[in-house]
Design a protein around this motif. Sequence first.
Motif, PDB file in Angstrom:
ATOM      1  N   ILE A  10       0.835  -1.247  -0.044  1.00 45.38           N
ATOM      2  CA  ILE A  10      -0.022  -0.025  -0.145  1.00 45.38           C
ATOM      3  C   ILE A  10       0.792   1.332   0.080  1.00 45.38           C
ATOM      4  O   ILE A  10       1.957   1.123   0.253  1.00 45.38           O
ATOM      5  N   GLY A  11       0.307   2.414  -0.327  1.00 46.21           N
ATOM      6  CA  GLY A  11       0.972   3.566  -0.333  1.00 46.21           C
ATOM      7  C   GLY A  11       0.580   4.690  -1.307  1.00 46.21           C
ATOM      8  O   GLY A  11      -0.170   4.225  -2.329  1.00 46.21           O
ATOM      9  N   HIS A  12       1.099   5.738  -1.488  1.00 44.68           N
ATOM     10  CA  HIS A  12       0.566   6.900  -2.260  1.00 44.68           C
ATOM     11  C   HIS A  12       1.000   6.405  -3.737  1.00 44.68           C
ATOM     12  O   HIS A  12       1.852   5.630  -4.127  1.00 44.68           O
ATOM     13  N   MET A  13       0.367   6.987  -4.713  1.00 41.67           N
ATOM     14  CA  MET A  13       0.757   7.072  -6.323  1.00 41.67           C
ATOM     15  C   MET A  13       2.125   7.350  -6.422  1.00 41.67           C
ATOM     16  O   MET A  13       2.700   8.327  -5.766  1.00 41.67           O
ATOM     17  N   GLY A  14       2.970   6.481  -6.998  1.00 41.02           N
ATOM     18  CA  GLY A  14       4.311   6.790  -7.350  1.00 41.02           C
ATOM     19  C   GLY A  14       5.299   6.214  -6.323  1.00 41.02           C
ATOM     20  O   GLY A  14       6.473   6.362  -6.249  1.00 41.02           O
ATOM     21  N   SER A  15       4.711   5.541  -5.200  1.00 44.13           N
ATOM     22  CA  SER A  15       5.374   5.060  -4.269  1.00 44.13           C
ATOM     23  C   SER A  15       6.622   3.905  -4.570  1.00 44.13           C
ATOM     24  O   SER A  15       7.154   3.304  -3.957  1.00 44.13           O
ATOM     25  N   GLY A  16       5.972   3.167  -5.648  1.00 45.05           N
ATOM     26  CA  GLY A  16       6.618   1.999  -6.141  1.00 45.05           C
ATOM     27  C   GLY A  16       6.221   0.827  -6.102  1.00 45.05           C
ATOM     28  O   GLY A  16       6.387  -0.448  -6.212  1.00 45.05           O
ATOM     29  N   VAL A  26      10.959   4.106   1.609  1.00 43.13           N
ATOM     30  CA  VAL A  26      11.350   3.909   0.208  1.00 43.13           C
ATOM     31  C   VAL A  26      11.969   4.911  -0.405  1.00 43.13           C
ATOM     32  O   VAL A  26      12.652   4.939  -1.303  1.00 43.13           O
ATOM     33  N   SER A  27      12.028   6.195   0.395  1.00 44.31           N
ATOM     34  CA  SER A  27      12.768   7.453  -0.209  1.00 44.31           C
ATOM     35  C   SER A  27      14.175   7.204  -0.302  1.00 44.31           C
ATOM     36  O   SER A  27      14.758   6.473   0.550  1.00 44.31           O
ATOM     37  N   LYS A  33       6.387   3.835   2.311  1.00 41.69           N
ATOM     38  CA  LYS A  33       6.354   5.203   2.815  1.00 41.69           C
ATOM     39  C   LYS A  33       7.281   6.290   1.988  1.00 41.69           C
ATOM     40  O   LYS A  33       8.733   5.601   1.871  1.00 41.69           O
ATOM     41  N   CYS A  34       6.965   7.156   1.390  1.00 42.04           N
ATOM     42  CA  CYS A  34       7.884   7.846   0.437  1.00 42.04           C
ATOM     43  C   CYS A  34       7.768   9.524   0.566  1.00 42.04           C
ATOM     44  O   CYS A  34       6.615   9.941   0.743  1.00 42.04           O
ATOM     45  N   ASP A  35       8.846  10.162   0.709  1.00 45.83           N
ATOM     46  CA  ASP A  35       8.658  11.479   0.731  1.00 45.83           C
ATOM     47  C   ASP A  35       8.167  12.110  -0.423  1.00 45.83           C
ATOM     48  O   ASP A  35       8.017  11.799  -1.504  1.00 45.83           O
ATOM     49  N   ASN A  44       8.422  15.054  -1.828  1.00 47.04           N
ATOM     50  CA  ASN A  44       8.837  15.459  -3.066  1.00 47.04           C
ATOM     51  C   ASN A  44       9.390  14.661  -4.035  1.00 47.04           C
ATOM     52  O   ASN A  44       9.415  14.764  -5.342  1.00 47.04           O
ATOM     53  N   ILE A  45       9.659  13.401  -3.611  1.00 50.34           N
ATOM     54  CA  ILE A  45      10.145  12.357  -4.640  1.00 50.34           C
ATOM     55  C   ILE A  45       9.116  11.960  -5.216  1.00 50.34           C
ATOM     56  O   ILE A  45       9.014  11.621  -6.501  1.00 50.34           O
ATOM     57  N   LEU A  46       7.749  11.754  -4.608  1.00 55.63           N
ATOM     58  CA  LEU A  46       6.494  11.154  -5.253  1.00 55.63           C
ATOM     59  C   LEU A  46       6.118  12.508  -6.345  1.00 55.63           C
ATOM     60  O   LEU A  46       5.718  11.780  -7.486  1.00 55.63           O
ATOM     61  N   GLU A  47       6.176  13.706  -5.829  1.00 54.76           N
ATOM     62  CA  GLU A  47       5.958  14.577  -7.064  1.00 54.76           C
ATOM     63  C   GLU A  47       6.844  14.548  -8.430  1.00 54.76           C
ATOM     64  O   GLU A  47       6.469  14.360  -9.561  1.00 54.76           O
TER      65      GLU A  47
END
Length: 174
Positions: A16-22, A158-159, A110-112, A114-117
Amino acid sequence: MSKLRLKVPRKNVVLIGHMGSGKSTIGRDLSKKLKIRFFDVDRQIEKEAKKKIIKIFAEDGEKVFRELEKKVTINLLDNNNTIIALGGGGFENNNVRKLILNNCVSIWLKCDLNILEKRCILTKKRPLLRNKDIKKELIKFDKIRKSNYSKAKITIDVSEKTKYQIIKEILNNL
Ligand code: S3P
């Protein structure tokens, strides 16, 4: 990767995690490593609906997408011993979340933000971010979703990590 400890879980492992977290990339690689099946909820939804996510949102709306997402996810959770990558909003559904927290190994990538952006700018395939201020939307989703994400059994930051490091960390935690 040969030195990694391989412990294959009998339960489904749900990312699970945000869009773009891999979730999809890590899920696919992890399933190859563990030699177990991999399912990407978004791809299964597209198969079921016979159209792309972006088109489902545009033609049928988010409500219809969420219903499909719930149905497809619950069906996939009926399997054993698979890796499942959820869509970024899939864990917001109460039924889905309960099933996952009770029966699966849940992992929050979990991802920062700024990296997701940076990652999300590269694709136009995400209807919720299209023609929007991506950073603003990610901050909004983070506020809403992180309290549920943080209920996952395992959290991997994962950042700034390579795929190899992330998979190694997941395997060490299984
Ligand atoms: C969504 C995330 C997307 C996809 C849909 C909605 C969300 O999946 O399910 O566009 O609500 O965050 P990814 O997290 O794989 O991009």
